[in-house]
Scaffold this active site. Structure first.
Site, short mmCIF file in Angstrom:
data_model
loop_
_atom_site.label_atom_id
_atom_site.label_comp_id
_atom_site.label_asym_id
_atom_site.label_seq_id
_atom_site.Cartn_x
_atom_site.Cartn_y
_atom_site.Cartn_z
N GLY A 118 -18.28 9.50 -12.95
CA GLY A 118 -17.99 8.96 -11.62
C GLY A 118 -17.01 9.84 -10.88
CB SER A 148 -19.49 12.27 -7.07
OG SER A 148 -19.72 10.88 -7.00
NE ARG A 149 -18.30 6.24 -4.32
CZ ARG A 149 -19.52 5.77 -4.58
NH1 ARG A 149 -20.57 6.52 -4.35
NH2 ARG A 149 -19.69 4.56 -5.07
CB VAL A 171 -22.29 6.71 -17.91
CG1 VAL A 171 -21.74 8.01 -17.35
CG2 VAL A 171 -21.90 5.53 -17.04
CB SER A 174 -9.63 -3.13 -13.22
OG SER A 174 -9.17 -3.92 -12.13
CE1 TYR A 205 -14.81 -3.37 -11.61
CE2 TYR A 205 -12.84 -4.72 -11.43
CZ TYR A 205 -13.46 -3.48 -11.38
OH TYR A 205 -12.71 -2.36 -11.11
CB ALA A 206 -12.54 -10.17 -14.96
CB ALA A 207 -16.26 -10.16 -18.79
CE LYS A 234 -13.52 -1.53 -14.42
NZ LYS A 234 -13.69 -0.10 -14.67
CB ILE A 264 -7.01 2.43 -5.78
CG1 ILE A 264 -6.25 2.05 -7.07
CG2 ILE A 264 -6.80 3.90 -5.41
CD1 ILE A 264 -4.76 2.25 -7.06
P1 NAI Z 1 -16.22 4.31 -6.26
O1 NAI Z 1 -17.27 3.29 -6.04
O2 NAI Z 1 -15.57 4.96 -5.08
O3 NAI Z 1 -16.76 5.47 -7.22
C1 NAI Z 1 -17.45 5.14 -8.40
C2 NAI Z 1 -18.00 6.38 -9.03
O4 NAI Z 1 -18.72 5.99 -10.21
C3 NAI Z 1 -18.97 7.13 -8.15
O5 NAI Z 1 -18.78 8.52 -8.35
C4 NAI Z 1 -20.33 6.73 -8.70
O6 NAI Z 1 -21.33 7.72 -8.55
C5 NAI Z 1 -20.00 6.57 -10.17
N1 NAI Z 1 -20.95 5.74 -10.90
C6 NAI Z 1 -21.25 4.42 -10.68
N2 NAI Z 1 -22.19 4.02 -11.55
C7 NAI Z 1 -22.48 5.09 -12.34
C8 NAI Z 1 -23.36 5.30 -13.42
N3 NAI Z 1 -24.16 4.33 -13.87
N4 NAI Z 1 -23.40 6.52 -14.01
C9 NAI Z 1 -22.62 7.52 -13.56
N5 NAI Z 1 -21.75 7.38 -12.54
C10 NAI Z 1 -21.70 6.19 -11.93
O7 NAI Z 1 -15.16 3.60 -7.18
P2 NAI Z 1 -13.57 3.83 -7.38
O8 NAI Z 1 -12.87 2.83 -6.56
O9 NAI Z 1 -13.22 5.25 -7.28
O10 NAI Z 1 -13.45 3.33 -8.90
C11 NAI Z 1 -13.42 4.20 -10.01
C12 NAI Z 1 -13.06 3.39 -11.23
O11 NAI Z 1 -11.80 2.76 -11.02
C13 NAI Z 1 -14.05 2.27 -11.54
O12 NAI Z 1 -14.21 2.14 -12.94
C14 NAI Z 1 -13.36 1.04 -10.97
O13 NAI Z 1 -13.77 -0.12 -11.62
C15 NAI Z 1 -11.91 1.38 -11.26
N6 NAI Z 1 -10.95 0.66 -10.43
C16 NAI Z 1 -10.94 0.78 -9.08
C17 NAI Z 1 -10.00 0.08 -8.33
C18 NAI Z 1 -9.93 0.19 -6.83
O14 NAI Z 1 -9.12 -0.53 -6.24
N7 NAI Z 1 -10.67 1.05 -6.17
C19 NAI Z 1 -9.02 -0.80 -8.97
C20 NAI Z 1 -9.12 -0.85 -10.40
C21 NAI Z 1 -10.06 -0.14 -11.09
#
Ligand code: NAI
Length: 257
Positions: A25, A27-28, A74, A152, A165-167, A169, A198
């Site tokens: 993940g 890419s962003r 993944v 998280s 999601y909670a389960a 994490k 975030i």
């Molecule tokens: P986002 O939605 O901006 O980015 C998610 C990334 O995961 C993307 O690059 C996407 O391509 C990739 N992805 C999703 N499903 C995939 C798969 N099956 N195989 C490969 N790549 C996959 O999310 P963000 O906010 O950057 O979150 C990143 C991590 O941080 C996540 O695990 C999220 O649960 C966790 N997180 C985010 C919070 C927030 O406030 N943004 C808070 C707590 C945890």
């Protein structure tokens, strides 16, 4: 005098020189910021995401040389193992794995569809299992490695509308502690970062009123930035964290304490 593995050497050191990091993940959002922080520390980074073109684009934007992007879901074990082979051929043997890929499919329990439960478990929990099982084989042989799981605060606190999601994490927290215990004797550390709220695409859909309400519950008075999480990932990946394993580090502006 400072040595490269001394905290007083400061953040300008390249303490991860010679290491190869795989960030799922990447890419962003948080994953991309973690990839950039590890690259700034000197690591060569393999960015893994579902969309290969976006992964390559993100890799090309990282500081330094030798980074590459790879397409992989993944949640599927065979493509995950194949992606790892491609990473090993194209970048090198992975010494730092960051299981960051994650999704939400929110809904109240009574209305939650079975496929929304399954999909969140598949990506958030099984995805980490797939990658960790594949990558740890090489780490065990080399008796060296770092695994970071992005969980998280919701996995600690729970949240109405996010039972799936909670389960997933909370599951990742149990997974982190088990892997830490299992692989410690092979000099592999496994820790988790639990971000609070975030600024990313994931939280971008929240309305202004919701953000205001959240901010009121955060002692530091703001949502976090992806870089706030990335700095902790770089620390945990590097030599200054060499005696830390099995820990869950919250990065949430003090929301959970
Ligand atoms: P986002 O939605 O901006 O980015 C998610 C990334 O995961 C993307 O690059 C996407 O391509 C990739 N992805 C999703 N499903 C995939 C798969 N099956 N195989 C490969 N790549 C996959 O999310 P963000 O906010 O950057 O979150 C990143 C991590 O941080 C996540 O695990 C999220 O649960 C966790 N997180 C985010 C919070 C927030 O406030 N943004 C808070 C707590 C945890």
């Amino acid at each position: 005098m400072t040595s490269p593995d001394s905290p007083s050497a400061g953040p300008a050191t390249r303490e991860l020189e010679g290491q190869v990091a795989l960030v799922t993940g990447g890419s962003r959002g948080i994953g991309r910021a973690i990839a950039a922080a590890l690259a700034a520390g000197g690591a060569r980074v393999a960015v893994v995401a579902r969309d290969g073109a976006r992964a390559e684009q993100a890799a090309a934007g990282l500081p330094g040389q030798g980074h590459r992007g790879f397409a992989c879901d993944v949640a599927d074990s065979v493509p995950a193992a194949e992606a790892l082979k491609a990473v090993e051929n194209g970048v090198g043997e992975v010494s730092i794995l960051v299981n960051n890929a994650g999704i939400t499919r929110d809904g109240l329990l009574m209305r939650m569809k079975e496929e929304d439960w399954d999909e969140v478990m598949r990506v958030n929990l099984k995805g980490a299992f797939n990658m960790t099982r594949s990558v740890s084989r090489g780490m065990m042989k080399r008796k060296d490695g770092v695994i970071l799981n992005v969980t998280s605060v919701i996995g600690l606190m729970g949240n109405a509308g996010q039972a799936n999601y909670a389960a997933s994490k909370a599951g990742l927290i149990g997974f982190t502690k088990s892997v830490a215990r299992e692989l410690a004797s092979r000099n592999i550390r496994c820790n988790a970062i639990a971000p609070g709220f975030i600024h990313t695409d994931m939280t971008g859909a929240l309305g202004a009123g919701v953000v205001e309400g959240l901010t009121a519950r955060i002692p530091l008075g703001r949502l976090g930035e992806p870089e706030d999480v990335a700095g902790v990932a770089r620390f945990l990946a590097g030599p200054w964290a060499r005696y830390i394993t099995g820990q869950i580090i919250t990065v949430d502006g003090g929301m959970v304490m």
